[in-house]
Structures are given as structure tokens and as C-alpha cells.
Motif scaffolding. Sequence first.
Motif, PDB file in Angstrom:
ATOM      1  N   UNK A  75      50.930 138.645  10.778  1.00  0.00           N
ATOM      2  CA  UNK A  75      51.544 139.865  11.290  1.00  0.00           C
ATOM      3  C   UNK A  75      50.935 140.190  12.638  1.00  0.00           C
ATOM      4  N   UNK A  76      51.788 140.298  13.638  1.00  0.00           N
ATOM      5  CA  UNK A  76      51.293 140.553  14.985  1.00  0.00           C
ATOM      6  C   UNK A  76      50.920 142.018  15.150  1.00  0.00           C
ATOM      7  N   UNK A  77      49.865 142.258  15.884  1.00  0.00           N
ATOM      8  CA  UNK A  77      49.432 143.622  16.154  1.00  0.00           C
ATOM      9  C   UNK A  77      49.970 144.125  17.481  1.00  0.00           C
ATOM     10  N   UNK A  78      50.283 143.205  18.392  1.00  0.00           N
ATOM     11  CA  UNK A  78      50.723 143.570  19.738  1.00  0.00           C
ATOM     12  C   UNK A  78      52.019 142.853  20.082  1.00  0.00           C
ATOM     13  N   UNK A  79      52.721 143.421  21.022  1.00  0.00           N
ATOM     14  CA  UNK A  79      53.937 142.804  21.563  1.00  0.00           C
ATOM     15  C   UNK A  79      54.985 142.508  20.493  1.00  0.00           C
ATOM     16  N   UNK A  80      55.152 143.405  19.548  1.00  0.00           N
ATOM     17  CA  UNK A  80      56.205 143.250  18.548  1.00  0.00           C
ATOM     18  C   UNK A  80      57.536 143.630  19.185  1.00  0.00           C
ATOM     19  N   UNK A  81      58.635 143.247  18.568  1.00  0.00           N
ATOM     20  CA  UNK A  81      59.959 143.525  19.130  1.00  0.00           C
ATOM     21  C   UNK A  81      60.190 145.029  19.339  1.00  0.00           C
ATOM     22  N   UNK A  82      59.885 145.901  18.339  1.00  0.00           N
ATOM     23  CA  UNK A  82      60.087 147.333  18.586  1.00  0.00           C
ATOM     24  C   UNK A  82      59.218 147.858  19.733  1.00  0.00           C
ATOM     25  N   UNK A  83      57.995 147.357  19.823  1.00  0.00           N
ATOM     26  CA  UNK A  83      57.102 147.805  20.891  1.00  0.00           C
ATOM     27  C   UNK A  83      57.623 147.369  22.253  1.00  0.00           C
ATOM     28  N   UNK A  84      58.118 146.154  22.373  1.00  0.00           N
ATOM     29  CA  UNK A  84      58.654 145.678  23.641  1.00  0.00           C
ATOM     30  C   UNK A  84      59.880 146.483  24.066  1.00  0.00           C
ATOM     31  N   UNK A  85      60.715 146.870  23.100  1.00  0.00           N
ATOM     32  CA  UNK A  85      61.884 147.693  23.425  1.00  0.00           C
ATOM     33  C   UNK A  85      61.477 149.058  23.951  1.00  0.00           C
ATOM     34  N   UNK A  86      60.502 149.677  23.288  1.00  0.00           N
ATOM     35  CA  UNK A  86      60.029 150.999  23.728  1.00  0.00           C
ATOM     36  C   UNK A  86      59.417 150.885  25.119  1.00  0.00           C
ATOM     37  N   UNK A  87      58.597 149.879  25.347  1.00  0.00           N
ATOM     38  CA  UNK A  87      57.969 149.687  26.656  1.00  0.00           C
ATOM     39  C   UNK A  87      59.007 149.465  27.745  1.00  0.00           C
ATOM     40  N   UNK A  88      60.015 148.660  27.470  1.00  0.00           N
ATOM     41  CA  UNK A  88      61.061 148.386  28.441  1.00  0.00           C
ATOM     42  C   UNK A  88      61.830 149.663  28.789  1.00  0.00           C
ATOM     43  N   UNK A  89      62.142 150.450  27.764  1.00  0.00           N
ATOM     44  CA  UNK A  89      62.868 151.696  27.987  1.00  0.00           C
ATOM     45  C   UNK A  89      62.033 152.678  28.799  1.00  0.00           C
ATOM     46  N   UNK A  90      60.771 152.833  28.445  1.00  0.00           N
ATOM     47  CA  UNK A  90      59.889 153.738  29.194  1.00  0.00           C
ATOM     48  C   UNK A  90      59.777 153.313  30.651  1.00  0.00           C
ATOM     49  N   UNK A  91      59.623 152.026  30.889  1.00  0.00           N
ATOM     50  CA  UNK A  91      59.479 151.527  32.252  1.00  0.00           C
ATOM     51  C   UNK A  91      60.768 151.767  33.049  1.00  0.00           C
TER      52      UNK A  91
END
Length: 107
Positions: A33-49
Motif C-alpha cells: 500500500x503506497x503512502x505517497x502519490x496515490x491516485x486520489x492525492x495526485x488528482x487533488x494536487x493537480x486541481x489545487x495547482x
Amino acid sequence: MRKPRRNDAQSITLGTQAYLQVAPETRRRMLAVRRRDTAPELRVRSTLHAMGFRFRLHSKDLPSTPDIVLPRYRKIILVHGCFWHGHDMCKRATRPRRPPSLSSGTV
């Protein structure tokens, strides 16, 4: 960084013993199980940016290592996927199966 307490060595030892009690296949799955750079996290980061927000990732100087830190606004964002929220009708929100001996009918 905090000063180590006297019982830190004890808690590390107890934690290691707890891992020894976990079945190897369960341990392998948990490590995958990944702790970083998961798909939901990448989507949130992309949207915020895209919205113009600038942020820091996984700041270790804060409690619980938040996923996204907005220092200008003094806010953090913790991104949890479907499993943690248990969304209805979501294939990723299923509960793990437990052996009948461990099932008690309650969470």
C-alpha cells in the motif's frame, strides 16, 4: 526533532514483536500500500495547482505528516481514498475479509 524518551527502545521492540505476529502474506499486502502519490492525492494536487495554490508535500515537521500543506493559509489536507471513507456502491470501499474466528459482527 524531539528528544528520545527512556521507553522509546521498549516501544520499538514491542512494535517489532507485533510485526512478527502478522502472517507473511498480510505483511506483504500491507507493505504494497503506497503512502505517497496515490491516485486520489495526485488528482487533488493537480486541481489545487490548476487553481493557483502552491503547496508543500508530506511535511515532516508537522504532526502526522499531512499529504498537502498550504503554508500561506496555514492549512493542511489529508487525502484518504474510498477504503477509509467506505463510500456506498464503490468497489474500492469493501471491508477486508477476516477469518470467522476473528469476526465478532461489530467493527
